[in-house]
Scaffold this motif. Structure first.
Motif, mmCIF file in Angstrom:
data_model
loop_
_atom_site.group_PDB
_atom_site.id
_atom_site.type_symbol
_atom_site.label_atom_id
_atom_site.label_comp_id
_atom_site.label_asym_id
_atom_site.label_seq_id
_atom_site.Cartn_x
_atom_site.Cartn_y
_atom_site.Cartn_z
ATOM 1 N N ALA A 258 11.599 -0.499 -11.307
ATOM 2 C CA ALA A 258 12.749 -1.253 -11.833
ATOM 3 C C ALA A 258 13.714 -1.601 -10.710
ATOM 4 C CB ALA A 258 13.466 -0.439 -12.905
ATOM 5 N N ILE A 259 13.625 -0.878 -9.590
ATOM 6 C CA ILE A 259 14.451 -1.188 -8.425
ATOM 7 C C ILE A 259 13.912 -2.456 -7.778
ATOM 8 C CG2 ILE A 259 15.217 -0.369 -6.163
ATOM 9 C CD1 ILE A 259 14.682 2.480 -7.158
ATOM 10 N N PRO A 260 14.740 -3.475 -7.570
ATOM 11 C CA PRO A 260 14.259 -4.698 -6.917
ATOM 12 C C PRO A 260 13.642 -4.376 -5.560
ATOM 13 C CG PRO A 260 16.429 -5.059 -7.850
ATOM 14 C CD PRO A 260 16.161 -3.574 -7.952
ATOM 15 N N SER A 261 12.379 -4.744 -5.395
ATOM 16 C CA SER A 261 11.674 -4.446 -4.145
ATOM 17 C C SER A 261 10.868 -5.659 -3.727
ATOM 18 C CB SER A 261 10.784 -3.216 -4.333
ATOM 19 O OG SER A 261 9.844 -3.429 -5.375
ATOM 20 N N GLY A 262 9.871 -5.428 -2.870
ATOM 21 C CA GLY A 262 9.056 -6.527 -2.386
ATOM 22 C C GLY A 262 8.095 -7.036 -3.438
ATOM 23 N N PRO A 263 7.286 -8.045 -3.098
ATOM 24 C CA PRO A 263 6.323 -8.597 -4.044
ATOM 25 C C PRO A 263 5.394 -7.531 -4.607
ATOM 26 C CG PRO A 263 6.480 -9.989 -2.099
ATOM 27 C CD PRO A 263 7.258 -8.743 -1.802
ATOM 28 N N GLY A 264 5.190 -7.574 -5.936
ATOM 29 C CA GLY A 264 4.254 -6.653 -6.576
ATOM 30 C C GLY A 264 4.663 -5.198 -6.535
ATOM 31 N N TYR A 265 5.952 -4.912 -6.273
ATOM 32 C CA TYR A 265 6.445 -3.530 -6.210
ATOM 33 C C TYR A 265 5.694 -2.717 -5.157
ATOM 34 C CZ TYR A 265 7.295 -5.439 -10.856
ATOM 35 O OH TYR A 265 7.609 -6.273 -11.897
ATOM 36 N N LEU A 266 5.235 -3.407 -4.119
ATOM 37 C CA LEU A 266 4.470 -2.746 -3.069
ATOM 38 C C LEU A 266 5.298 -1.663 -2.404
ATOM 39 C CD1 LEU A 266 1.759 -2.857 -1.517
ATOM 40 C CD2 LEU A 266 2.873 -4.400 0.116
ATOM 41 N N GLY A 267 4.740 -0.480 -2.317
ATOM 42 C CA GLY A 267 5.422 0.637 -1.669
ATOM 43 C C GLY A 267 6.183 1.509 -2.639
ATOM 44 N N THR A 268 7.062 0.921 -3.450
ATOM 45 C CA THR A 268 7.833 1.726 -4.400
ATOM 46 C C THR A 268 6.927 2.331 -5.463
ATOM 47 O OG1 THR A 268 8.338 -0.294 -5.653
ATOM 48 C CG2 THR A 268 9.975 0.441 -4.062
ATOM 49 N N PHE A 269 5.905 1.593 -5.869
ATOM 50 C CA PHE A 269 4.952 2.089 -6.869
ATOM 51 C C PHE A 269 4.221 3.313 -6.322
ATOM 52 C CE2 PHE A 269 2.626 0.670 -10.739
ATOM 53 C CZ PHE A 269 1.588 1.594 -10.739
ATOM 54 N N ALA A 287 -2.902 11.963 -5.589
ATOM 55 C CA ALA A 287 -1.829 11.260 -6.298
ATOM 56 C C ALA A 287 -1.709 9.826 -5.813
ATOM 57 C CB ALA A 287 -0.508 12.000 -6.112
ATOM 58 N N PHE A 288 -1.854 9.640 -4.484
ATOM 59 C CA PHE A 288 -1.793 8.283 -3.940
ATOM 60 C C PHE A 288 -2.961 7.450 -4.448
ATOM 61 C CE2 PHE A 288 -3.093 5.194 -0.703
ATOM 62 C CZ PHE A 288 -1.938 4.438 -0.600
ATOM 63 N N ALA A 289 -4.154 8.050 -4.472
ATOM 64 C CA ALA A 289 -5.332 7.329 -4.959
ATOM 65 C C ALA A 289 -5.156 6.932 -6.421
ATOM 66 C CB ALA A 289 -6.581 8.191 -4.798
ATOM 67 N N LEU A 290 -4.580 7.838 -7.210
ATOM 68 C CA LEU A 290 -4.330 7.557 -8.623
ATOM 69 C C LEU A 290 -3.351 6.390 -8.775
ATOM 70 C CD1 LEU A 290 -4.481 8.165 -11.645
ATOM 71 C CD2 LEU A 290 -2.843 10.022 -11.292
ATOM 72 N N ALA A 291 -2.242 6.445 -8.036
ATOM 73 C CA ALA A 291 -1.260 5.361 -8.098
ATOM 74 C C ALA A 291 -1.866 4.050 -7.615
ATOM 75 C CB ALA A 291 -0.039 5.719 -7.255
ATOM 76 N N LEU A 292 -2.704 4.122 -6.582
ATOM 77 C CA LEU A 292 -3.322 2.912 -6.024
ATOM 78 C C LEU A 292 -4.261 2.255 -7.027
ATOM 79 C CD1 LEU A 292 -3.554 1.200 -3.443
ATOM 80 C CD2 LEU A 292 -5.531 2.610 -2.800
ATOM 81 N N VAL A 293 -5.077 3.052 -7.701
ATOM 82 C CA VAL A 293 -6.020 2.511 -8.690
ATOM 83 C C VAL A 293 -5.256 1.815 -9.819
ATOM 84 C CG1 VAL A 293 -7.640 3.170 -10.516
ATOM 85 C CG2 VAL A 293 -7.922 4.075 -8.210
ATOM 86 N N VAL A 294 -4.232 2.478 -10.325
ATOM 87 C CA VAL A 294 -3.451 1.904 -11.422
ATOM 88 C C VAL A 294 -2.741 0.636 -10.963
ATOM 89 C CG1 VAL A 294 -1.521 2.296 -12.991
ATOM 90 C CG2 VAL A 294 -3.153 4.138 -12.543
ATOM 91 N N HIS A 295 -2.160 0.679 -9.773
ATOM 92 C CA HIS A 295 -1.405 -0.456 -9.260
ATOM 93 C C HIS A 295 -2.313 -1.668 -9.024
ATOM 94 C CE1 HIS A 295 1.905 -1.914 -6.236
ATOM 95 N NE2 HIS A 295 1.834 -2.651 -7.338
ATOM 96 N N VAL A 296 -3.433 -1.452 -8.373
ATOM 97 C CA VAL A 296 -4.351 -2.558 -8.071
ATOM 98 C C VAL A 296 -4.873 -3.194 -9.359
ATOM 99 C CG1 VAL A 296 -6.622 -3.128 -7.107
ATOM 100 C CG2 VAL A 296 -5.025 -1.718 -5.800
ATOM 101 N N SER A 297 -5.198 -2.368 -10.348
ATOM 102 C CA SER A 297 -5.715 -2.916 -11.605
ATOM 103 C C SER A 297 -4.650 -3.741 -12.329
ATOM 104 C CB SER A 297 -6.237 -1.797 -12.508
ATOM 105 O OG SER A 297 -5.214 -0.876 -12.822
ATOM 106 N N ILE A 298 -3.399 -3.266 -12.308
ATOM 107 C CA ILE A 298 -2.313 -4.025 -12.936
ATOM 108 C C ILE A 298 -2.108 -5.355 -12.219
ATOM 109 C CG2 ILE A 298 0.183 -4.088 -13.339
ATOM 110 C CD1 ILE A 298 0.057 -1.064 -13.818
ATOM 111 N N LEU A 299 -2.102 -5.321 -10.894
ATOM 112 C CA LEU A 299 -1.933 -6.550 -10.122
ATOM 113 C C LEU A 299 -3.069 -7.528 -10.392
ATOM 114 C CD1 LEU A 299 -0.725 -5.183 -6.650
ATOM 115 C CD2 LEU A 299 0.637 -6.360 -8.368
ATOM 116 N N ALA A 300 -4.294 -7.017 -10.484
ATOM 117 C CA ALA A 300 -5.446 -7.884 -10.724
ATOM 118 C C ALA A 300 -5.363 -8.545 -12.102
ATOM 119 C CB ALA A 300 -6.744 -7.082 -10.596
#
Length: 347
Positions: A258-269, A287-300
């Motif tokens: 919810a914090i305004p960040s870069g494109p696609g919430y990269l990094g904050t996610f 934990a990073f792998a879990l966040a990465l999988v969820v993030h990439v799928s949402i972006l896709a």
């Protein structure tokens, strides 16, 4: 400061926040270990995750359609197109500018005031944030979480409270002492008065119990789907999350983005995922792998859906003439196309 410079400053700050978050995450992980975790992913559980992410987005589209209904009837699939275009814009542009993009396109193609449409988006965000901090608060109580995560949730609770109060004040502002004098004074600046009137027309949907109740109920369904998706992603990577843990993971990441960040919430996610994972006792790389999988799928999903939605929008002819706009009069009535009707009535 001009609007262009303000947006540039907001975008610059957002990108800076993402770069700082990325730097903090990269310092904590081992790439080889993350790759090892990802290589063990179970495809069937990834499929379950994708299914519930799709349900989440579909329900959010229905929620916006219900919020728009008192102002202008926009078919569900078209509403979903505009929503996905906004999500695509969030993936490309910094600082959550996609909310403005979807309001612009719906207003432009449906013949509705863009400012009024933005008012419905504000109501949607207030409802969504309130539900989000409620389930996050419940999760930290159940899990007895302390520290930075609990503090962040408490900040979210305070923010949600301010948003609710602000929305309530906007709805009853015409009844406050001195309101009529302010209204008369703003009429000297026709453009300001018109923008305020149209924005309040969008905010007025929150004054309809059935509409607001539907938004709350659909928000609960959407977040429930998101929580199941997180739990499924955990199963795919060999992490068994309880309902409370999956709830904290989903809501905590959402609060961070919810914090305004870069494109696609990269990094904050990813930083939020690693931080919450540490609180839950999940190894940092996992934990990073879990966040990465969820993030990439949402972006896709949102990027593909946004492209399809954009094509569908531009293949349709725009609406002719402005649609009726819901506005609130000084007597607490809602006016549509000049006709007076109770706020609770149908348009």
């Amino acid at each position: 400061m001009s609007g262009g410079r303000g947006q540039l400053l907001r975008a610059t700050i957002g990108i800076g926040i993402s770069l700082v978050a990325l730097a903090l995450v990269i310092r904590q992980i081992d790439a080889a270990s993350v790759a090892q975790v990802l290589s063990t992913a179970v495809p069937a559980w990834l499929g379950v995750m994708l299914l519930f992410q799709l349900i989440d987005i579909a329900v959010r589209g229905l929620r916006w359609e219900r919020l728009l209904a008192p102002i202008h009837r926009v078919p569900y699939l078209r509403t979903l197109d505009y929503l996905l275009v906004g999500y695509l814009a969030n993936n490309i542009l910094p600082a959550r500018l996609g909310e403005l993009v979807r309001s612009h396109y719906l207003g432009d193609r449906e013949g509705v005031s863009r400012t009024t449409t933005l008012g419905t988006v504000v109501v949607e965000r207030v409802v969504d944030t309130t539900i989000l901090v409620a389930i996050a608060s419940l999760a930290i109580l159940v899990l007895q979480v302390r520290g930075v995560v609990a503090s962040a949730v408490l900040v979210g609770v305070a923010l949600a409270g301010l948003l609710v109060v602000g929305l309530a004040v906007a709805l009853v502002a015409h009844r406050l002492p001195g309101a009529q004098r302010v209204i008369v004074a703003t009429r000297r600046w026709r453009q300001v008065h018109d923008v305020a009137r149209r924005l309040r027309g969008g905010l007025a949907v929150a004054g309809r119990p059935r509409t607001l109740g539907a938004a709350v109920g659909l928000s609960l369904v959407a977040w429930g789907s998101s929580i199941v998706a997180i739990a499924a992603a955990g199963q795919a990577l060999g992490v068994e999350l309880s309902t409370a843990e999956a709830t904290l993971f989903a809501s905590g990441i959402a609060l961070a983005t919810a914090i305004p960040s870069g494109p696609g919430y990269l990094g904050t996610f990813e930083l939020a995922g690693v931080t919450i994972g540490r609180v839950l006792g999940i190894p940092t790389d996992t934990a990073f792998a879990l966040a990465l999988v969820v993030h990439v799928s949402i972006l896709a999903i949102t990027s593909f859906g946004g492209v399809v939605g954009f094509i569908r929008i531009w293949r349709r002819a725009p609406a002719r003439g402005p649609a009726p706009v819901l506005t609130a009069s000084a007597s607490g009535q809602a006016a549509v196309s000049g006709a007076e009707m109770p706020i609770e009535g149908r348009p």
